[in-house]
Design a protein around this motif. Structure first.
Motif, short mmCIF file in Angstrom:
data_model
loop_
_atom_site.label_atom_id
_atom_site.label_comp_id
_atom_site.label_asym_id
_atom_site.label_seq_id
_atom_site.Cartn_x
_atom_site.Cartn_y
_atom_site.Cartn_z
N ARG A 6 -15.18 -21.87 43.72
CA ARG A 6 -15.99 -20.75 43.22
C ARG A 6 -15.34 -20.12 41.98
O ARG A 6 -16.00 -19.81 40.99
CB ARG A 6 -16.16 -19.68 44.31
CG ARG A 6 -17.06 -20.12 45.45
CD ARG A 6 -17.41 -18.92 46.34
NE ARG A 6 -18.15 -19.37 47.51
CZ ARG A 6 -17.64 -19.47 48.73
NH1 ARG A 6 -16.37 -19.14 48.94
NH2 ARG A 6 -18.37 -19.88 49.75
N GLU A 32 -16.57 -20.41 37.75
CA GLU A 32 -16.67 -19.27 36.84
C GLU A 32 -15.72 -19.44 35.66
O GLU A 32 -16.05 -19.06 34.53
CB GLU A 32 -16.35 -17.98 37.59
CG GLU A 32 -17.36 -17.59 38.65
CD GLU A 32 -18.70 -17.17 38.05
OE1 GLU A 32 -18.74 -16.87 36.84
OE2 GLU A 32 -19.68 -17.12 38.81
N PRO A 55 -13.61 -13.79 46.93
CA PRO A 55 -14.61 -14.80 46.53
C PRO A 55 -15.43 -15.34 47.70
O PRO A 55 -16.46 -15.99 47.47
CB PRO A 55 -13.75 -15.92 45.92
CG PRO A 55 -12.50 -15.25 45.49
CD PRO A 55 -12.25 -14.16 46.51
N ASP A 78 -19.06 -14.45 47.47
CA ASP A 78 -19.85 -14.97 46.35
C ASP A 78 -20.72 -16.13 46.81
O ASP A 78 -20.41 -16.82 47.79
CB ASP A 78 -18.95 -15.45 45.22
CG ASP A 78 -18.26 -14.29 44.50
OD1 ASP A 78 -18.64 -13.14 44.77
OD2 ASP A 78 -17.37 -14.54 43.68
N PRO A 100 -19.82 -8.80 46.08
CA PRO A 100 -19.93 -10.08 45.35
C PRO A 100 -19.43 -9.96 43.92
O PRO A 100 -19.31 -8.86 43.36
CB PRO A 100 -21.44 -10.35 45.39
CG PRO A 100 -21.97 -9.55 46.53
CD PRO A 100 -21.11 -8.32 46.59
N GLY A 101 -19.13 -11.11 43.31
CA GLY A 101 -18.69 -11.16 41.92
C GLY A 101 -17.20 -11.33 41.76
O GLY A 101 -16.69 -11.34 40.63
N ARG A 154 -15.93 -14.40 39.50
CA ARG A 154 -16.03 -14.19 38.05
C ARG A 154 -14.93 -13.24 37.57
O ARG A 154 -14.29 -13.47 36.53
CB ARG A 154 -17.40 -13.62 37.70
CG ARG A 154 -17.56 -13.25 36.22
CD ARG A 154 -18.90 -12.62 35.94
NE ARG A 154 -19.18 -11.49 36.83
CZ ARG A 154 -18.66 -10.27 36.66
NH1 ARG A 154 -17.83 -10.03 35.65
NH2 ARG A 154 -18.96 -9.30 37.50
#
Length: 441
Positions: free
Chosen positions: A30, A34, A213, A216, A423-424, A427
């Motif tokens: 993940r 990103e 993560p 995500d 979430p996120g 990234r």
């Protein structure tokens, strides 16, 4: 093309990712996905220390060194017998060859004049590999959380005096682990939650609170499903109780977990006087025929019409009395989002469900992963959001009590989001890696 143009398109650093388990591989992937979206990303290589690294292969990331699946599947820390099986299966030789592979990779990149960095994902094992590689590194700590020993109010009460060992130095991370994270070559540490980050910042550790993560990639494109009672001519909207079933992903343990979960399901059907929908989130690697045999032995009948518009066209639909059970190997995210409560005997899936703000009822099994020790530790990690029961038949009273207390459900919702994060994170970590590791590689 001019030399300036050509140089600007070349990667400015090389990254080797080390991870030690299937879940760790997924978390790493993940982040890497990103990272590949960043401007001027690195060339990425991987070395899965446990398993064959299929998650990396799907992303097109080449693996260096030897990879092999050990008999324990990576759960040696729960059972000394599992460790002995791994040693007999070649664990020592595999580890030595992997250490050599990491050092060779770093040396070869340096000979080519490339800047190098290492991302360690998991626990102390990949962190050790990274520390002694000779390269700058970052660490994503997936295995440890301060929630195992404390919450925001203070240390947890523990029955065993041996439990004091977990926090003997003021943190779930022991002094030698903190030493590895405080080395000059360690450019960033990403703990799994805010509480752990706060504790680690007491020492000279470059800890960043960027989230987990694991939360995500759980989005769904459709909204909550519209449920209808079959006996209402006008199909008036009615929302039945929906339970998500999480038996785990590792055979043969998952099949035994499934049998226990279906006993709990049967107890609910026989006691609840309302329509119930069960959403079974089954890992793609499991044999659905074995699961179906268990259902049919408990009087579940195949049904043609689904009460839920799952995105999986191959989902199997079963019916018993006024209850439906949908078995899917493709609509995992929908099972998590649409369930009100989970009956859980899984690791990552249980944490993700709870991270969405929902309660889970767990039943310890007898397998190498979801046994009593694992479930007890997971209940400390997840707090009020995870309710342990000893026997599957106990689920009815627990569920009734849970659903009758909306204030407690609100506490559970807030607790799950706080412990698992928003979430996120992948990234955010990728951006930090580009700055902290790519800049200094």
């Amino acid at each position: 093309m001019s030399n300036v143009s050509r140089i600007s398109l070349e990667p400015n650093w090389q990254l080797l990712v080390l991870s030690n388990g299937h879940g760790e591989d997924m978390i790493a992937v993940r982040i890497l996905a990103e990272l590949q979206q960043q401007s001027n990303p690195p060339d990425i290589f991987a070395l899965p220390l446990v398993g064959e690294g299929r998650a990396y292969q799907k992303l097109g990331i080449p693996c260096i060194g030897s990879v092999r699946t050990m008999p324990s599947g990576g759960f040696v820390y729960m059972d000394g017998r599992q460790l002995m099986r791994d040693v007999q299966g070649g664990l020592v030789q595999l580890t030595l060859s992997q250490i050599q592979a990491v050092r060779r990779w770093v040396s070869s990149q340096k000979r080519l004049g490339n800047k190098t960095g290492i991302l360690a994902v998991g626990d102390i094992v990949p962190l050790l590999f990274a520390t002694f590689s000779g390269a700058n590194y970052a660490f994503v700590g997936t295995a440890k959380s301060e929630y195992y020993v404390r919450n925001e109010a203070g240390l947890l009460a523990r029955k065993s005096k041996a439990a004091d060992w977990e926090n003997f130095s003021g943190s779930i991370y022991h002094p030698w682990e903190r030493w590895l994270m405080s080395r000059r070559c360690c450019r960033a540490v990403f703990p799994r939650d805010s509480l752990t980050t706060e504790i680690l910042k007491q020492w000279p550790i470059p800890a960043f609170d960027l989230g987990n993560p694991m939360m995500d990639g759980l989005e769904i494109t459709s909204s909550s499903p519209r449920f209808y009672r079959a006996d209402v001519e006008q199909h008036e909207l009615a929302r039945p109780l929906t339970l998500t079933l999480l038996p785990g992903s590792r055979p043969p343990e998952a099949y035994k977990n499934w049998e226990i979960i279906i006993i709990a399901v049967s107890a609910l059907i026989n006691s609840l006087q309302e329509k119930v929908v069960f959403l079974a989130a089954i890992a793609p690697g499991l044999n659905s025929k074995i699961l179906c045999q268990t259902l049919q032995s408990q009087d579940w009948q195949l049904h043609s019409e689904s009460p839920v518009p799952l995105s999986d066209p191959n989902a199997l639909i079963f019916k018993q009395k006024d209850a439906y059970l949908l078995l899917t190997q493709q609509a995992y995210n929908e099972c998590l989002h649409w369930g009100d409560v989970a009956i859980a005997m899984a690791g990552t899936a249980t944490e993700q469900f709870i991270g969405l703000g929902k309660p889970a009822i767990a039943i310890p099994g007898g397998g190498p992963q979801y046994n009593s020790a694992f479930a007890e530790a997971q209940s400390r990690l997840l707090g009020a959001s995870l309710i342990l029961i000893e026997q599957p038949e106990q689920i009815t009273n627990v569920l009734r009590s849970l659903l009758k207390n909306p204030d407690n459900l609100q506490i559970i919702a807030e607790n799950g989001v706080r412990r698992m994060g928003k979430p996120g994170a992948a990234r955010r970590i990728a951006e930090c890696l580009q700055e902290r590791l790519g800049k200094w590689a």
